[in-house]
Design an enzyme around this catalytic site. Sequence first.
Site, short mmCIF file in Angstrom:
data_model
loop_
_atom_site.label_atom_id
_atom_site.label_comp_id
_atom_site.label_asym_id
_atom_site.label_seq_id
_atom_site.Cartn_x
_atom_site.Cartn_y
_atom_site.Cartn_z
N THR A 17 11.33 4.82 48.05
CA THR A 17 11.33 4.36 49.45
C THR A 17 10.30 5.05 50.32
O THR A 17 9.68 4.42 51.17
CB THR A 17 12.74 4.59 50.05
N ASP A 62 10.16 1.64 41.73
CA ASP A 62 11.46 1.90 42.34
C ASP A 62 12.14 2.78 41.29
O ASP A 62 12.07 2.50 40.09
CB ASP A 62 12.21 0.57 42.50
N SER A 63 12.81 3.85 41.73
CA SER A 63 13.27 4.81 40.73
C SER A 63 14.35 4.27 39.81
O SER A 63 14.67 4.87 38.79
CB SER A 63 13.73 6.11 41.39
N SER A 64 14.92 3.11 40.13
CA SER A 64 15.88 2.53 39.18
C SER A 64 15.16 2.10 37.90
O SER A 64 15.80 1.85 36.88
CB SER A 64 16.68 1.38 39.79
N THR A 94 15.17 7.86 45.62
CA THR A 94 16.37 8.68 45.64
C THR A 94 17.39 8.26 44.57
O THR A 94 18.20 9.07 44.13
CB THR A 94 17.07 8.63 47.02
N ASP A 95 17.34 6.97 44.16
CA ASP A 95 18.40 6.47 43.27
C ASP A 95 18.55 7.29 41.99
O ASP A 95 19.66 7.57 41.56
CB ASP A 95 18.15 5.00 42.91
N GLN A 276 34.75 13.29 36.22
CA GLN A 276 34.42 12.33 37.28
C GLN A 276 34.46 13.00 38.65
O GLN A 276 34.00 12.43 39.63
CB GLN A 276 35.41 11.15 37.24
N CYS A 277 35.05 14.19 38.73
CA CYS A 277 35.08 14.92 40.01
C CYS A 277 33.71 15.55 40.25
O CYS A 277 33.21 16.25 39.36
CB CYS A 277 36.11 16.03 39.98
N1 ASP Z 1 15.63 2.14 45.38
C1 ASP Z 1 14.89 3.26 45.91
C2 ASP Z 1 14.42 4.10 44.74
O1 ASP Z 1 15.20 4.83 44.19
C3 ASP Z 1 15.75 4.04 46.84
C4 ASP Z 1 15.11 5.22 47.50
O2 ASP Z 1 14.02 5.65 47.20
O3 ASP Z 1 15.75 5.79 48.40
O4 ASP Z 1 13.29 4.02 44.38
#
Ligand code: ASP
Length: 340
Positions: A17, A62-64, A94-95, A276-277
């Site tokens: 992002t 995109d980091s996904s 961030t993902d 999971q915690c």
């Molecule tokens: N979908 C974005 C990514 O991970 C989200 C972000 O950067 O905040 O690339």
Amino acid sequence: MAENVNKSVLIIYTGGTIGMKNTEMGYTPAPGFFAEAIREIEDMARPEFPSWELYETSPLLDSSNMSVREWNKIAEVIYENYERYAGFVVLHGTDTMAYTASALSFILGGLDKPVVLTGSQIPLSEIRSDGRENLITSVLIAAEGVVREVCLYFSGRLLRGNRAEKMSSDGLHAFDSPNYPPLAEVGIDIRYNRAALLKRSTEGLTYNPFSEVPIGVLKVFPGIQFGLFEEIMTERLSGIVLETFGAGNIPGGATELLPIIRKAFAAGSVITVCSQCPSGTVTLGAYETSASLKGAGAVSGKDMTTEAAVAKLYHLFSLGLDKSEIKSLMEKDLRGELSE
Ligand code: ASP
């Protein structure tokens, strides 16, 4: 890239992002777009600001869409430019930032300089972007050289990379490391928590890229029909992270899953039990519902995040170690990722 600019920081833009453009299809990274946005940050051109250079990876993602290949590539850029810079800032979506931070912490051994991952929830080109502060502070931390590890800076806190987790999809305080104190808190000053930092390494930098190891993550839930997973929990999966309840508990009176784990273990898989915690540790044997997991061959992920456990499995299998060594190292602290 310039040679021997010792106080200079290399900023590696990988996508995410922070440098994205708003298009008809939604936010997307575009080559050169971030380079333009960063030039508009006047503070980064001030003489008292550390010098920096920008390296843009290709393709921007995109980091996904990050995978083992990109983790290796980012680590390779750092490894090859290590002597030329005081530190490194990796700008990332961030993902999956916590996964990449964990991966880099294992691919690069013997780090003696800061590698700071950061990004933003709002693009740099937009009003109210959190990217400007995240970027400026990350460059300062990278130039300062107090930390000697892979870390993640976001909204006023510097976290150990392999302890960090994304906690919010839309809040600006998007990351936390519930099982480890922040490495630094940023207010008027950058206050380092020196006792929490990894000690100086004298080993010299090593680069051990990951191979495409088949790894699976299975999250248990009430009513889970373990039989459905028998087909995939075989030798085809080298590493399995089992996300259990609380301190390592599984449903089904342990009778359903255990034979599957035993079989997978006998076939060569390493099954690591995480919780999971977000906070606290796995203690196999604390409850009857977890005691038998150990007997079936599973190892405790202790207080490791799932992100760190996945990266650690990639690391240990990529080193070509045998299963018993991998099992024992999964429970040992290698890069500050777990508390022994
Ligand atoms: N979908 C974005 C990514 O991970 C989200 C972000 O950067 O905040 O690339």
